[in-house]
Design a protein around this motif. Structure first.
Motif, PDB file in Angstrom:
ATOM      1  N   SER A  52      28.567 -47.096  14.413  1.00  0.00           N
ATOM      2  CA  SER A  52      28.723 -46.226  13.205  1.00  0.00           C
ATOM      3  C   SER A  52      28.654 -47.338  11.886  1.00  0.00           C
ATOM      4  N   PRO A  53      28.052 -47.401  10.769  1.00  0.00           N
ATOM      5  CA  PRO A  53      28.131 -48.185   9.581  1.00  0.00           C
ATOM      6  C   PRO A  53      29.546 -48.618   9.311  1.00  0.00           C
ATOM      7  N   LEU A  54      30.509 -47.781   9.515  1.00  0.00           N
ATOM      8  CA  LEU A  54      31.907 -48.101   8.976  1.00  0.00           C
ATOM      9  C   LEU A  54      32.646 -48.897   9.946  1.00  0.00           C
ATOM     10  N   TYR A 206      31.714 -36.840  11.560  1.00  0.00           N
ATOM     11  CA  TYR A 206      32.611 -37.788  11.647  1.00  0.00           C
ATOM     12  C   TYR A 206      33.226 -38.293  10.193  1.00  0.00           C
ATOM     13  N   THR A 207      32.284 -38.000   9.011  1.00  0.00           N
ATOM     14  CA  THR A 207      32.665 -38.233   7.882  1.00  0.00           C
ATOM     15  C   THR A 207      33.860 -37.573   7.676  1.00  0.00           C
ATOM     16  N   HIS A 319      33.892 -51.808   7.873  1.00  0.00           N
ATOM     17  CA  HIS A 319      32.781 -51.860   6.416  1.00  0.00           C
ATOM     18  C   HIS A 319      33.641 -51.257   5.352  1.00  0.00           C
ATOM     19  N   GLN A 320      34.375 -51.963   4.643  1.00  0.00           N
ATOM     20  CA  GLN A 320      35.215 -51.481   3.308  1.00  0.00           C
ATOM     21  C   GLN A 320      34.756 -51.969   2.192  1.00  0.00           C
TER      22      GLN A 320
ATOM     23  N   ILE B 243      31.120 -31.664   2.948  1.00  0.00           N
ATOM     24  CA  ILE B 243      30.435 -32.382   3.930  1.00  0.00           C
ATOM     25  C   ILE B 243      29.328 -31.378   4.898  1.00  0.00           C
ATOM     26  N   LYS B 274      33.582 -42.839  -1.498  1.00  0.00           N
ATOM     27  CA  LYS B 274      33.265 -43.965  -1.119  1.00  0.00           C
ATOM     28  C   LYS B 274      33.110 -44.098   0.612  1.00  0.00           C
ATOM     29  N   HIS B 275      33.505 -43.040   1.235  1.00  0.00           N
ATOM     30  CA  HIS B 275      33.119 -43.154   2.690  1.00  0.00           C
ATOM     31  C   HIS B 275      31.830 -42.597   3.017  1.00  0.00           C
ATOM     32  N   THR B 278      29.202 -45.023   2.717  1.00  0.00           N
ATOM     33  CA  THR B 278      28.996 -45.781   3.843  1.00  0.00           C
ATOM     34  C   THR B 278      28.296 -45.117   5.134  1.00  0.00           C
ATOM     35  N   LEU B 279      28.631 -43.727   5.099  1.00  0.00           N
ATOM     36  CA  LEU B 279      28.265 -42.891   6.195  1.00  0.00           C
ATOM     37  C   LEU B 279      27.317 -41.851   6.045  1.00  0.00           C
ATOM     38  N   GLU B 282      24.691 -39.717   8.152  1.00  0.00           N
ATOM     39  CA  GLU B 282      25.132 -38.733   9.106  1.00  0.00           C
ATOM     40  C   GLU B 282      24.899 -37.370   8.321  1.00  0.00           C
ATOM     41  N   THR B 283      24.958 -37.445   7.146  1.00  0.00           N
ATOM     42  CA  THR B 283      24.596 -35.904   6.549  1.00  0.00           C
ATOM     43  C   THR B 283      23.682 -36.130   5.168  1.00  0.00           C
TER      44      THR B 283
END
Lengths: 356, 370
Positions: A52-54, A206-207, A319-320, B243, B274-275, B278-279, B282-283
């Motif tokens: 995952s990108p995180l 997951y988010t 990744h923050q 989401i 923020k997240h 990054t993610l 997925e969505t």
């Protein structure tokens, strides 16, 4: 970007167990045999899906295998670029997810011994947290007592979501052991997944799981305060790791209002929740779930009512942030120094014993 | 906790000069037989023999004992007897008249939502809806009803919404926040589809028993933890709605989050943004920043109002959300009632005051534009 002072103390980095093979030399014979006989390949939690990108910043990703899996890579990527004096290694191998207490204890011992030999002995800038089998509190305390003689262990590591809330009294022997040995209690994002990851069940994405870690931390802070952990252990330091922190003011406003109305239920809580947090609870910096603008972030720091709550962290290799921008924009040099150096030193008693 | 005020003197306070909308009033039954006119004999007998359990262990009463009988104000018992909230006349005198409530939204609790037997749950919810019409809205035109739906059976819920879609007494659909699955789950989409079609917002009130522990780390010990935890449950529900893409799929849908605080909304929005950045792979069904959905599609009722150490901090928090997001609510007749005369500790503009106490409510609830 705010300049990071030289000699920062990074309170949350994540060396990876490269594979179960790496732990084999540290497992007892019985468990080594179990690993082979039962085909136990890996114990990696869904909290951080491998690609995952995180889970790993793109420029920190190895050509193959798990990120942050050897000491030279971690020194090159996480320590040198930030001129870090000390970094605390929090290993997130999925020991806490196991349902067997005995297997949990065996893998915890292996992870801690692996940490000493493969990391602490090889890199003087590293300190670590003790991984404990939270499946069984007596076994967890045994592991704390076994590891505590090595002063490079500065903290005990718990996941934010386990079987029962962390304030519950059956967990208290862990806190007694921490107070006795001068270890902080680090509570890290993640779950044993023995309960659904949200209060309303299992999410689809997951988010949601990752965003929801902040709510898990809110409930654990409530639990530890309401059960009276800090009344019983007034010197205990609890560090919320990778928790986010921008939720703290609103959470304390609500909890304090209910404490005023309902304190008859928990009469041992003799200080306002905000006072307890300011004396006993700390937060790692990353991720900064902050407002997009600098002015709002400064207002939020005012709402937190203390410049002693935040401890510098990169959360490497997650990744923050990009580049070296580990500190948010707009911090004063004084606040940057407190976050990077003074606050970690004041939080981790053992850092001062092992660092000049 | 509550200041006891003499009930017969409807003093007009500074706050109440503007006429108040109250987004959270709890009407109570005088007794179980109140529903009988709309409940088949079969279900009356069933309740008598088997009760109406939800996903918790007690035959009667909430999982965590409340701090007061019926969680109610000590001064809210009607003089003629009965539970707090069960007498329209006393509610008028003690609350609607005294606090200059011009628009009061009824959110009936204990009305069959979350009852395990799906047919009984639907029957009780329907009885509750008819009872609101017969005993409340038809007798006081300041009051508006919520379509109470058996939300764990979304198809039956959608039918119940459509049944009242043409009735102007109903202004929102009511869910409880402790659902069995996260609120954005596809299972619940028929509810959102019917609500959007009817032009009603979906109100999500704290409480409910979906069977999941109220923390991701298991069951806590105390009522105070449950009460505080409703805020985390609602944050989880909203995260799921955003989401899963509910606001993309139903663009006219409006949500009202009731009795779980609001000051957490800015932080939740920042964290989601923020997240998600990054993610986002997925969505791909999300076309906008998560915070934009919250900013445009979601409202929050105010009670229990967060109390900050300095009024400036509360004002700054509301600025982050927008003054157009809040709907004043009292939670009458419950113990943690917020009094409109004292709820706002800081000076605000007349425009903000009107939006806070009435204007936002008129925009959100169906047919209440006035």
């Amino acid at each position: 970007m705010t300049a990071l002072p030289e000699g920062a103390i990074d309170c949350d980095i994540h060396p990876s167990v490269p594979s179960v093979q790496a732990l084999m030399p540290y497992l007892e014979d019985h468990w080594r045999e179990q690993v082979v006989m039962r085909g136990i390949d890996e114990l990696n939690s869904i909290s951080y899906p491998l690609n995952s990108p995180l889970t790993c910043r793109a420029d920190w990703k190895p050509a193959s295998g798990r990120p942050a899996a050897d000491v030279a890579t971690v020194a090159r990527q996480a320590l040198d670029p930030f001129r870090t004096s000390v970094a605390i290694a929090n290993c997130l191998y999925g020991v806490q997810l196991l349902f067997s207490e005995d297997m949990g204890a065996a893998f915890a011992r292996a992870v801690n011994d692996w940490m000493v030999k493969e990391w602490l002995d090889k890199e003087p800038r590293l300190r670590a947290s003790i991984v404990v089998p939270t499946q069984n509190v007596e076994m967890a305390v045994d592991e704390i007592n076994r590891c505590a003689a090595d002063k490079r262990f500065v903290q005990v590591l718990l996941l934010v979501s386990g079987d029962t809330p962390l304030g519950r009294r059956h967990h208290w022997p862990i806190y007694a052991a921490c107070e006795k040995h001068g270890l902080a209690v680090g509570i890290h994002a993640g779950s044993s997944y023995h309960n659904p990851p949200t209060p309303v069940g299992w999410p689809s994405y997951y988010t949601e799981d990752y965003v929801g870690q902040a709510q898990a931390f809110q409930t654990q802070l409530t639990s530890m305060i309401c059960e009276g952990v800090f009344t019983k252990f007034p010197h205990l330091k609890v560090v919320l790791l990778e928790s986010g922190f921008t939720w703290l003011p609103a959470h304390l406003w609500r909890l304090t209002k209910y404490w005023r109305g309902l304190r008859m239920e928990i009469p041992w809580v003799d200080r306002a929740p905000g006072d307890i947090v300011r004396s006993n609870v700390r937060f790692s910096l990353q991720p900064v779930d902050g407002p997009p603008d600098q002015e709002s972030l400064l207002k939020l720091f005012d709402h937190m009512q203390s410049d002693e709550l935040l401890l510098f962290s990169t959360d490497y290799p997650h990744h923050q942030f990009d580049g070296n921008a580990a500190l948010p924009n707009g911090l004063s040099a004084e606040l940057a120094r407190k976050i990077a150096i003074d606050n970690p030193r004041a939080t981790y008693a053992r850092l001062m014993e092992t660092v000049g | 906790m509550n200041e006891i005020r003499s009930q017969a003197t409807p003093e007009v306070t500074a706050a109440s000069k503007v006429g108040i909308g109250d987004g959270d009033i709890h009407p109570a039954r005088k007794g179980p037989k109140d529903f009988h006119p709309w409940l088949a004999k079969r279900w009356q007998d069933h309740i008598n023999e088997y009760g109406s359990p939800g996903r918790q262990g007690w035959q009667v009463g909430p999982a965590y004992p409340k701090s007061q009988p019926n969680a109610s104000r000590r001064d809210a018992y009607p003089p003629e007897g009965g539970r707090p909230g069960s007498s329209l006349e006393f509610m008028q005198r003690q609350h609607l008249d005294a606090n200059n409530i011009e628009l009061g939204i009824l959110n009936p609790l204990g009305s069959g939502q979350g009852v395990q037997n799906p047919e009984l749950s639907a029957a009780l919810c329907h009885a509750t809806n008819e009872w609101q019409l017969a005993e409340w809205t038809s007798k006081d035109n300041r009051l508006r009803a919520s379509v109470v739906v058996p939300y764990e059976d979304p198809v039956a819920s959608a039918a119940e919404i459509r049944r009242y879609a043409g009735n102007p007494a109903f202004v929102q659909v009511l869910l409880l926040s402790r659902t069995a699955e996260p609120m954005g789950s596809r299972k619940y989409w028929p509810i959102y589809e019917a609500a959007e079609e009817a032009g009603m917002p979906v109100g999500v009130h704290a409480f409910g028993y979906g069977g999941n522990p109220i923390t991701p780390g298991g069951w806590p010990s105390y009522y105070i933890e449950e009460m505080t935890g409703h805020s985390q449950s609602q944050q989880a529900g909203l995260t799921s709605l955003v989401i899963e893409g509910v606001f993309e799929r139903f663009p006219a849908l409006k949500m009202v989050m009731i009795e779980a605080g609001f000051a957490w909304a800015p932080s939740l929005a920042w964290r989601l943004d923020k997240h998600w950045k990054t993610l986002r792979s997925e969505t791909p069904h999300l076309k906008r920043l998560p915070s934009e959905y919250l900013r445009e599609k979601v409202w929050w009722t105010t009670q229990p109002m967060e109390e900050t150490e300095s009024p400036t901090r509360l004002a700054e928090t509301i600025e982050w959300m927008g003054w157009d997001r809040l709907i004043f609510a009292t939670d009458y007749p419950h113990w943690d009632f917020d009094d409109p005369a004292h709820v706002l500790p800081m000076k605000i503009s007349e425009e903000q005051r009107r939006a806070f106490f009435m204007g936002n409510a008129r925009k959100v609830y169906r047919g209440c534009a006035g």
